[in-house]
Design a protein around this motif. Structure first.
Motif: not given
Lengths: 359, 359
Positions: A80-81, A86, A93, A102-105, A107, A125, B72, B86-87, B89-90, B93, B101-105, B314-315
DNA sequence: ATGAAAGCGCTAACAG
DNA sequence: CTGTTAGCGCTTTCAT
């Protein structure tokens, strides 16, 4: 004081609660709320009112268990970076939300094992579908399996023709060839290409025959051959083999006795490395070196000279993938769709003309 | 040929299937598979084998309905295309996956209404917790409600003290003050600041008192005051009021009779606009203008001169938010945690010393 | 240690 | 148009 199953402030209202409050059966309440079947206007109104009063919110988990739909899409990308992804993810999304998903992301860093793990987790899921920018075009068993099991997959950025899935890509070969042709037209003969090919995560890093990197390299080669340049690999540098830094690759190239007069970078991250090497060596763009790169990132427009680029429609790539996927999810059973979006060469000031020898 | 409920290749195996295959009851199969309660080693082994043979995968939806946990997390941010997010979010995730866990964005573009909608949707999907970079520090009812209803929220990037939630931020005021102090130490007196303050989505764009933008502005002002510069707003430009392009703001500033000798940008997107204006005007960095910006993006290291920056972790910001959230989700009921991560000023070549007048 | 039975919140057949 | 009855796949008392 009644003992509630759940402790805490207030147990969220359920369909039975609403039904009771509205004085109807659960089915009627359910129908009114979810908007299917037929319900008399009066009943519908009373249910709505009751739901409102109770602050009812449907439990999507329970609903999903019945309907088999979660209204969730999985997006499996490299990183995503990276500005390319991005942009793609932004497109995904936005389009997903517009379509009620919705979206599960996830990397992968181009690691096939991570991709397989991600696909597995997302399927567990119960995502309704998957958008995947595949790390490798070989070993796509996990994608085929998902597809066969009724979890539609749309391939993004890289196609894997054998799989027979929908895909959304650009013409990498053609776009690269076109860019190199422009360099040739400006009089350049010693044109370099710097690529990472598969990002070199694995050690021996065999070149994936279906990768965008290779397609761009082939486009480059074919433009050179057209121009009568037989040895197409003199100025070709692929980092994956040696896991090298793009800046090192560029330094190596530019320090040679007969350095290239133009350089083509296969993505914006590489271009940044190249740019940094170029400036460290005290060379000027475009007087000493013409530069073109894939991907129109923010900085390409802000530096001076502004960099000429092969722009990919990043958001559109994501949006189209979502649309294709959603139409499959909703039962679309038409022909496999292979969408190829156009790239755009944006000429700016990073390419100079080379006077013909003896001119 | 038996008639299956589901058409298609193979109905996925369920617990009853595994139990039958292993010759045990569903409860035993369930216990063996999910690893709780007590099961004899033999039974456990037979269940495992049966599950393997059948390719059993637990239906997480059904499990979630019982356990109340979806594993989630929801991430609500402004814009994934902004390198800062972006950083972040990286980091989110990666840390989430590491914790199972997974992530919904969801992107909000700093629009409070979009944020509310996103929070609602994510809660309907029963995320176990929410990481939110709030668009506004006022009107946080939806966050308070989520928290009160048992959906833990961790604030990222901007804190809202009244809410009493965990938060992960940096010291924006201090970091900005420090950066401006360095400019002052280099002899600059006419130091500009260009900010977008809340990104100016809304029209009248009242300045959010809790925004990072305002904190950075206050840090700037306080450094100037320390240095005996009373009028701190001469060279201050905020875009939100007029929805102006940062490049325009910079042009305006630099074309004045007494232009600033140094400029501080409150984020990398603004810095890019400033840079582009500076170069268009034929000015040089740092000879004509010293430049410092928040956020250490890729291009800041690649352009020449390289840009001095206030780097945010950021990360790490994302990762810490996840850790705080997960510990709440898993019942952690300790004190509210306000994590402030350190920023780092990275001195590069974009700041020049100004000789003291009459030196 | 194991099995029987109940039930999460919802939708889907099927009567009426 | 409405209510009754099942049942999604799983976990979880409660007995045994």
């Amino acid at each position: 004081m009644t003992t509630n199953r759940r402790s805490g402030p207030h147990r969220p209202a359920t369909i039975p609660d609403v039904a009771r409050e509205a004085g109807v059966s659960r089915s009627t309440a359910s129908r009114a709320l979810a908007g299917y079947g037929s319900v008399s206007p009066q009943a519908r109104e009373r249910v709505r009112a009751a739901a409102d009063r109770l602050g009812y919110r449907a439990n999507q988990l329970a609903r999903s268990m019945i309907t088999g739909r979660t209204h969730t899409l999985g997006a499996v990308i490299a990183d995503i970076q990276n500005p390319f992804f991005a942009g793609v993810t932004r497109g995904i999304t936005d389009a997903a939300r517009a379509a009620g998903y919705q979206v599960l992301l996830a990397n992968t860093d181009e690691d096939p094992a991570a991709e397989q793990a991600a696909v597995k987790t997302l399927r567990d899921k119960h995502v309704d579908g998957l958008i995947v920018a595949p790390a490798a075009t070989t070993d796509a068993g996990h994608l085929a399996a998902a597809h066969a099991a009724g979890c539609p997959v749309v391939l993004l950025d890289r196609d894997i023709p054998d799989l027979g899935m929908d895909s959304v890509t650009v013409d990498n070969h053609g776009a690269a060839r076109d860019a190199v042709r422009r360099l040739l037209a400006a009089g350049h003969r010693r044109i370099a290409l710097v690529s990472l090919v598969g990002d070199g995560v694995r050690d021996p890093a065999p070149v994936d025959p279906g990768s965008t990197g290779l397609a761009r390299i082939e486009g480059y080669r074919s433009a050179l051959r057209e121009a009568g340049i037989a040895d197409t690999d003199t100025y070709l540098r692929m980092g994956a083999f040696h896991q090298q830094d793009p800046a090192d690759l560029a330094r190596d190239l530019l320090a040679a006795p007969e350095p290239p007069t133009a350089l083509f970078a296969t993505d914006s991250v590489i271009a940044l490395g190249v740019l940094s090497a170029v400036r460290d060596l005290g060379l000027r763009v475009p007087e000493d070196l013409s530069l073109v790169t894939f991907d129109d990132t923010d900085w390409a427009r802000a530096v001076r000279p502004r960099i000429s680029v092969v722009a990919q429609p990043v958001q559109e790539l994501g949006a189209r993938a979502v649309r294709a996927l959603v139409s499959r999810v909703q039962g679309g059973t038409g022909e496999r769709e292979h969408i190829t979006l156009p790239t755009r060469f944006i000429a700016r000031e990073s390419v100079a003309a080379v006077p013909p020898p003896g001119g």
